[in-house]
Design a protein around this motif. Structure first.
Motif, PDB file in Angstrom:
ATOM      1  N   ILE A 253     -53.634 -32.831  46.501  1.00 60.94           N
ATOM      2  CA  ILE A 253     -54.210 -33.772  47.468  1.00 60.94           C
ATOM      3  C   ILE A 253     -55.558 -33.195  47.874  1.00 60.94           C
ATOM      4  N   VAL A 254     -56.654 -33.827  47.422  1.00 57.75           N
ATOM      5  CA  VAL A 254     -57.961 -33.174  47.514  1.00 57.75           C
ATOM      6  C   VAL A 254     -58.900 -33.791  48.534  1.00 57.75           C
ATOM      7  N   THR A 255     -58.532 -34.939  49.083  1.00 60.84           N
ATOM      8  CA  THR A 255     -59.405 -35.551  50.078  1.00 60.84           C
ATOM      9  C   THR A 255     -58.548 -36.447  50.964  1.00 60.84           C
ATOM     10  N   GLY A 256     -58.966 -36.632  52.209  1.00 62.52           N
ATOM     11  CA  GLY A 256     -58.116 -37.399  53.105  1.00 62.52           C
ATOM     12  C   GLY A 256     -58.876 -37.980  54.275  1.00 62.52           C
TER      13      GLY A 256
ATOM     14  N   LEU B 289     -54.891 -36.652  44.208  1.00 64.66           N
ATOM     15  CA  LEU B 289     -54.531 -37.706  45.152  1.00 64.66           C
ATOM     16  C   LEU B 289     -55.414 -37.634  46.394  1.00 64.66           C
ATOM     17  N   SER B 290     -55.659 -38.782  46.993  1.00 70.73           N
ATOM     18  CA  SER B 290     -56.218 -38.826  48.343  1.00 70.73           C
ATOM     19  C   SER B 290     -55.095 -39.230  49.280  1.00 70.73           C
ATOM     20  N   SER B 291     -55.243 -38.896  50.561  1.00 71.31           N
ATOM     21  CA  SER B 291     -54.249 -39.369  51.521  1.00 71.31           C
ATOM     22  C   SER B 291     -54.953 -39.902  52.755  1.00 71.31           C
ATOM     23  N   GLY B 292     -54.684 -41.167  53.074  1.00 76.16           N
ATOM     24  CA  GLY B 292     -55.262 -41.789  54.261  1.00 76.16           C
ATOM     25  C   GLY B 292     -54.144 -42.120  55.239  1.00 76.16           C
TER      26      GLY B 292
ATOM     27  N   GLN C 283     -65.632 -35.808  50.788  1.00 74.16           N
ATOM     28  CA  GLN C 283     -65.225 -36.207  49.432  1.00 74.16           C
ATOM     29  C   GLN C 283     -64.899 -34.936  48.657  1.00 74.16           C
ATOM     30  N   ALA C 284     -64.083 -35.051  47.637  1.00 71.98           N
ATOM     31  CA  ALA C 284     -63.800 -33.912  46.765  1.00 71.98           C
ATOM     32  C   ALA C 284     -64.617 -34.081  45.493  1.00 71.98           C
TER      33      ALA C 284
END
Lengths: 360, 360
Positions: free
Chosen positions: B148-151, B115-118, A64-65
């Motif tokens: 984009i800080v989490t993925g 943003l997250s990216s999955g 997680q961020a």
């Protein structure tokens, strides 16, 4: 505190250099191993995604961020769920999608608050299956104390998406001053697990019916924020929390060993594994240390807080079988070692390949 | 201000009652139409997801939720992208995934931040395609001023996922006091569009190569937060912003008409449509009003601010072709009407079926 931050910065810089050196992806095509959570996944993330998206919040590659937006610190995370089958003993893809994201938030010590849900549905999915999944998500959200506040639905043609895939992203509030992270383990720290490992992964493998094994086993999927709250209140010396999902306890501890530049030494006899999981793992030729849980976490705790931490876990219904399973040492750095039941020691390496595809 | 809030509450209650009455899903299986953004999608969302997840933040069914977590108001949104093909003139799935979520945040007047990216990747996808997509996301994120800080990355077997699907969730900060929403339109308001419509949808249809049409057309995918900032600064009387993606301008305006209990009357001659889009739409038998844009939005603005709004849009590079396309009237409530070029009037209904599947 400055010295800790300095040390951390140095460690992060070292890891970053090593990443840039190592992170060359040699495979010309994506393979299932790239989704297994092990070596290939790390290479893919570092060589492709981190390389492209690089920024200080992403860099630690935690689950997680942690954001500051002018109010309390926030945790932000995402996970897609592609588990097959959609329904399995002890849960379904919907419950998993809520608990998985709730737990990624909880592992930063955040109180999970709001979830998004993005559905990719296969044309032809029985509507009642979708209703069942949505109702299961709603129950899981209520149990975890979160609200699903925004969503999106796409439909793809028959033959794609195996019924449905679900992405959940989540936002939580961090209301304490602790900073948890895989790079914070120190020699002397104690490693705990919150309960028996591998139930979820083995349940999914058996639910596929491809193996002629029957076992009285259900997924361990559960929201862990309450248990984490209790732990952090009792043991402020918690350095790091990680839920042992894809790639299992072995993968999580390798991430800690690497990020903190320490050794993690496990005691095989101390690791709680149910008889059914042990038996099925033997038949499958898998080490339970690599099998995913969806309701268990690893805690690395300062030695002076280890007893309080174990007590806190064991007195909560979700942690009755919690155990101390190992210790952090200075050497050999970046490795996880296992003291076996027979008195030997072996390296517990990062997972190569994918023995258990699509378990979450 | 209390009276506005009261009116809004009444409208929401009325809509809610209507939803509970209407939202019965009759289809036994999910069809592509459930993903088209039109009537079937609404029924699915209301009968399945809203029914299960019901809470005050989700209830307005805007494209984003507005949260308060002890600091400034935050916007939170999610979107999955399943566009086929992955690469098309003017963009690719990665750029679309960033801009789409950036725009859903911008439509609440939020400054998009994180943003997250999955990723759900199909086994066998050329690694260089994934690198290209990630690099495109990185460029789009930089252009939009987000990180984009989490993925998360999952891999599914060959034959699933058409290369890759991407989910992005996003968090933005709302730093003004305006409350925008589809239920805020009032008789007398003016309806603007920020530029020519339908470029994206027609570009995707042509990129599939199934039609023997060539046109010099590219996707309009673009981040709209700057343009929105400029608009809101110039015209505080903005009631509602909606990007005209899946289902096009017709769908968005139907949502406004329904949520605000008003009529929206469009002037066909005023709607900017490129010759290429008009031509291809005619051949495809589609009304451009239903064709998705990925870089255009609809603004409903109080009459006294309409000129300022149009000026603000037109003096920004992304809004040079902005236009006033219609007006809000009291009657007939919940309907969108089109004054045709030939002097007639017809109802612009909610989309039924899916003439343009998988365009985002």
């Amino acid at each position: 505190m400055t010295s800790v931050d300095d040390r951390e910065r140095q460690v992060l810089e070292r890891i970053d250099k090593a990443r840039r050196r190592r992170a060359k992806i040699k495979d010309e095509r994506i393979t299932l191993a790239h989704g297994a959570g092990g070596k290939a996944t790390h290479t893919l993330i570092e060589a492709v995604f981190l390389e492209a998206f690089r920024n200080p919040l992403l860099e630690p590659l935690e689950d997680q961020a942690v954001l500051s937006l002018g109010g309390p610190r926030l945790a932000f995370t995402t996970d897609s769920f592609v588990v097959h089958p959609l329904f399995f003993p002890g849960g379904d893809i919907g419950e998993l999608a809520v608990n998985g994201t709730v737990n990624d938030l909880a592992m930063s010590g955040a109180r999970p608050r709001y979830l998004s849900s993005g559905f990719i549905v296969e044309e032809g999915l029985p509507t009642e299956d979708l209703v069942r999944i949505a109702e299961s998500m709603a129950r899981a959200a209520e149990a975890a104390g979160v609200q699903i506040v925004t969503g999106d639905t796409k439909v793809v043609e028959r033959g794609k998406a195996d019924g449905c895939y679900i992405n959940t992203a989540g936002v939580g509030v961090i209301s304490h001053d602790l900073t948890l992270g895989a790079s914070r383990a120190r020699p002397g720290d104690v490693v705990l697990v919150s309960g028996p490992i591998g139930d979820h992964g083995i349940t999914i493998m058996l639910a596929r019916g491809e193996l002629d094994i029957e076992a009285d086993l259900t997924s361990d999927t559960a929201p862990l924020a309450d248990l984490v709250d209790r732990l952090l209140a009792a043991a402020p010396g918690v350095r790091c929390l990680r839920d042992a999902t894809r790639g299992g306890v072995a993968t999580v501890l390798n991430e800690v060993a690497r990020a903190s530049d320490v050794a993690v030494v496990l005691d095989e006899r101390a690791v709680p594994v149910r008889t059914e999981v042990r038996g099925a793992s033997e038949i499958l030729g898998i080490d339970p240390l690599y099998v995913a849980c969806e309701g268990r976490f690893i805690a690395v705790v300062a030695p002076e807080d280890a007893d309080a931490a174990l007590d806190a876990l064991r007195t909560h219904p979700q942690g009755t079988e919690a155990a101390v399973i190992g210790q952090v040492k200075a050497d050999p750095p970046s490795l996880v070692l296992l003291k076996t039941e027979f008195g030997g020691t072996r390296i517990v390496d990062v997972l190569v390949g994918d023995p258990l595809p699509r378990i979450c």
